[in-house]
Motif scaffolding. Structure first.
Motif, PDB file in Angstrom:
ATOM      1  N   ILE A   1       0.849  -1.184   0.000  1.00  0.00           N
ATOM      2  CA  ILE A   1       0.000   0.000   0.000  1.00  0.00           C
ATOM      3  C   ILE A   1       0.886   1.236   0.000  1.00  0.00           C
ATOM      4  O   ILE A   1       1.811   1.347   0.803  1.00  0.00           O
ATOM      5  CB  ILE A   1      -0.922   0.029   1.239  1.00  0.00           C
ATOM      6  N   LEU A   2       0.592   2.153  -0.907  1.00  0.00           N
ATOM      7  CA  LEU A   2       1.208   3.472  -0.871  1.00  0.00           C
ATOM      8  C   LEU A   2       0.223   4.392  -0.162  1.00  0.00           C
ATOM      9  O   LEU A   2      -0.883   4.624  -0.656  1.00  0.00           O
ATOM     10  CB  LEU A   2       1.487   4.003  -2.270  1.00  0.00           C
ATOM     11  N   LEU A   3       0.604   4.860   1.011  1.00  0.00           N
ATOM     12  CA  LEU A   3      -0.217   5.792   1.770  1.00  0.00           C
ATOM     13  C   LEU A   3       0.352   7.185   1.569  1.00  0.00           C
ATOM     14  O   LEU A   3       1.453   7.483   2.026  1.00  0.00           O
ATOM     15  CB  LEU A   3      -0.236   5.428   3.256  1.00  0.00           C
ATOM     16  N   ALA A   4      -0.388   8.017   0.857  1.00  0.00           N
ATOM     17  CA  ALA A   4       0.030   9.392   0.594  1.00  0.00           C
ATOM     18  C   ALA A   4      -0.651  10.306   1.601  1.00  0.00           C
ATOM     19  O   ALA A   4      -1.863  10.228   1.804  1.00  0.00           O
ATOM     20  CB  ALA A   4      -0.343   9.782  -0.829  1.00  0.00           C
ATOM     21  N   VAL A   5       0.143  11.155   2.233  1.00  0.00           N
ATOM     22  CA  VAL A   5      -0.356  12.045   3.278  1.00  0.00           C
ATOM     23  C   VAL A   5      -0.135  13.481   2.815  1.00  0.00           C
ATOM     24  O   VAL A   5       0.991  13.862   2.491  1.00  0.00           O
ATOM     25  CB  VAL A   5       0.381  11.792   4.617  1.00  0.00           C
ATOM     26  N   SER A   6      -1.223  14.259   2.784  1.00  0.00           N
ATOM     27  CA  SER A   6      -1.096  15.652   2.364  1.00  0.00           C
ATOM     28  C   SER A   6      -1.402  16.584   3.532  1.00  0.00           C
ATOM     29  O   SER A   6      -1.808  16.147   4.605  1.00  0.00           O
ATOM     30  CB  SER A   6      -1.987  15.942   1.152  1.00  0.00           C
ATOM     31  N   GLY A   7      -1.200  17.869   3.307  1.00  0.00           N
ATOM     32  CA  GLY A   7      -1.273  18.858   4.373  1.00  0.00           C
ATOM     33  C   GLY A   7      -2.669  19.180   4.845  1.00  0.00           C
ATOM     34  O   GLY A   7      -3.386  19.958   4.235  1.00  0.00           O
ATOM     35  N   SER A   8      -3.045  18.572   5.939  1.00  0.00           N
ATOM     36  CA  SER A   8      -4.336  18.780   6.590  1.00  0.00           C
ATOM     37  C   SER A   8      -4.120  18.515   8.071  1.00  0.00           C
ATOM     38  O   SER A   8      -3.272  17.701   8.439  1.00  0.00           O
ATOM     39  CB  SER A   8      -5.366  17.793   6.026  1.00  0.00           C
TER      40      SER A   8
ATOM     41  N   ALA B   1       5.408   3.179  -7.657  1.00  0.00           N
ATOM     42  CA  ALA B   1       4.146   3.035  -8.398  1.00  0.00           C
ATOM     43  C   ALA B   1       3.991   1.631  -8.974  1.00  0.00           C
ATOM     44  O   ALA B   1       2.901   1.052  -8.954  1.00  0.00           O
ATOM     45  CB  ALA B   1       4.062   4.087  -9.506  1.00  0.00           C
ATOM     46  N   LYS B   2       5.078   1.063  -9.474  1.00  0.00           N
ATOM     47  CA  LYS B   2       5.022  -0.293 -10.042  1.00  0.00           C
ATOM     48  C   LYS B   2       4.708  -1.345  -8.983  1.00  0.00           C
ATOM     49  O   LYS B   2       4.066  -2.352  -9.276  1.00  0.00           O
ATOM     50  CB  LYS B   2       6.363  -0.642 -10.698  1.00  0.00           C
ATOM     51  N   GLN B   3       5.165  -1.130  -7.755  1.00  0.00           N
ATOM     52  CA  GLN B   3       4.997  -2.116  -6.682  1.00  0.00           C
ATOM     53  C   GLN B   3       3.641  -2.036  -5.988  1.00  0.00           C
ATOM     54  O   GLN B   3       3.250  -2.958  -5.277  1.00  0.00           O
ATOM     55  CB  GLN B   3       6.091  -1.928  -5.623  1.00  0.00           C
ATOM     56  N   ALA B   4       2.919  -0.952  -6.195  1.00  0.00           N
ATOM     57  CA  ALA B   4       1.698  -0.693  -5.426  1.00  0.00           C
ATOM     58  C   ALA B   4       0.551  -1.616  -5.814  1.00  0.00           C
ATOM     59  O   ALA B   4       0.222  -1.765  -6.987  1.00  0.00           O
ATOM     60  CB  ALA B   4       1.265   0.751  -5.612  1.00  0.00           C
TER      61      ALA B   4
ATOM     62  N   PRO C   1      -5.778   0.180  -7.942  1.00  0.00           N
ATOM     63  CA  PRO C   1      -6.867   0.878  -7.244  1.00  0.00           C
ATOM     64  C   PRO C   1      -6.336   2.138  -6.557  1.00  0.00           C
ATOM     65  O   PRO C   1      -5.265   2.121  -5.949  1.00  0.00           O
ATOM     66  CB  PRO C   1      -7.350  -0.142  -6.211  1.00  0.00           C
ATOM     67  N   LYS C   2      -7.125   3.211  -6.663  1.00  0.00           N
ATOM     68  CA  LYS C   2      -6.733   4.506  -6.116  1.00  0.00           C
ATOM     69  C   LYS C   2      -7.878   5.057  -5.273  1.00  0.00           C
ATOM     70  O   LYS C   2      -9.008   5.175  -5.757  1.00  0.00           O
ATOM     71  CB  LYS C   2      -6.401   5.482  -7.244  1.00  0.00           C
ATOM     72  N   LEU C   3      -7.560   5.403  -4.032  1.00  0.00           N
ATOM     73  CA  LEU C   3      -8.543   5.949  -3.103  1.00  0.00           C
ATOM     74  C   LEU C   3      -8.099   7.330  -2.637  1.00  0.00           C
ATOM     75  O   LEU C   3      -6.902   7.607  -2.581  1.00  0.00           O
ATOM     76  CB  LEU C   3      -8.666   5.061  -1.865  1.00  0.00           C
TER      77      LEU C   3
END
Length: 179
Positions: A5-12, A76-79, A116-118
């Motif tokens: 899983i790639l967990l992307a965290v943005s500014g919030s 990205a390839k591994q996700a 899959p992208k959430l």
């Protein structure tokens, strides 16, 4: 086989919840790799997420750990799954318009179409309901992203309304249903 899983965290302000999400995903046996925007690091330290994920946290698209590997492409390839949580209005806009100016957006653009992208928005109600943000959300949905809708709650700014990050249990349920 372990799912990545790639967990992307943005500014919030909800970025602090990424610690619990990372911890829970790791406990479920997923291999979690955290990507952060610069703004996210103002809310939570990369070290916290590195300790919980047991993987390096990826911050800068221009800094490669190994000169033979283009980091955002390899990730990205591994996700098996990409999730942006929390998803700020800024990062949603960048993704909807194809910007690749940070580790999160560059990696997202490099994802195979079948991955899959959430995204789980977290922002002030007025920002969430703004027609521009809603248009950007619809754009993401049109290109294959799935929204985990925000909750109505008392927000950090003191307003009451839709915009709070979805409950972690809800996010975890969606992740497990996909993987």
């Amino acid at each position: 086989m372990t799912k990545t899983i790639l967990l992307a965290v943005s500014g919030s302000i909800s970025a602090y919840k990424a610690a619990d999400l990372t911890n829970q995903l790791s406990k479920f046996g997923y291999d979690v790799h955290v990507l952060m925007t610069k703004a996210a690091t103002d809310f939570i330290t990369p070290l916290t997420l590195q300790v919980l994920s047991k993987n390096p946290v990826h911050l800068d698209v221009m800094k490669e750990q190994d000169s033979k590997i283009i980091n955002h492409i390899e990730l990205a390839k591994q996700a098996d799954l990409f999730i942006l949580a929390p998803a700020s209005a800024n990062t949603i806009a960048h993704l909807a318009h194809g910007f690749a100016d940070n580790m999160v957006t560059a990696t997202a653009l490099a994802l195979p179409l079948a991955t899959p992208k959430l995204f789980a928005p977290a922002m002030n109600t007025k920002m969430y309901d703004n027609p521009l943000t809603q248009r950007n959300i619809e754009t993401l949905k049109e290109i294959g992203y799935r929204e985990i809708e925000p909750r109505s709650s008392l927000l950090a700014c003191g307003d009451i309304g839709r915009g709070a990050l979805a409950d972690l249990d809800t996010i975890l349920e969606v992740v497990q249903s996909i993987l």
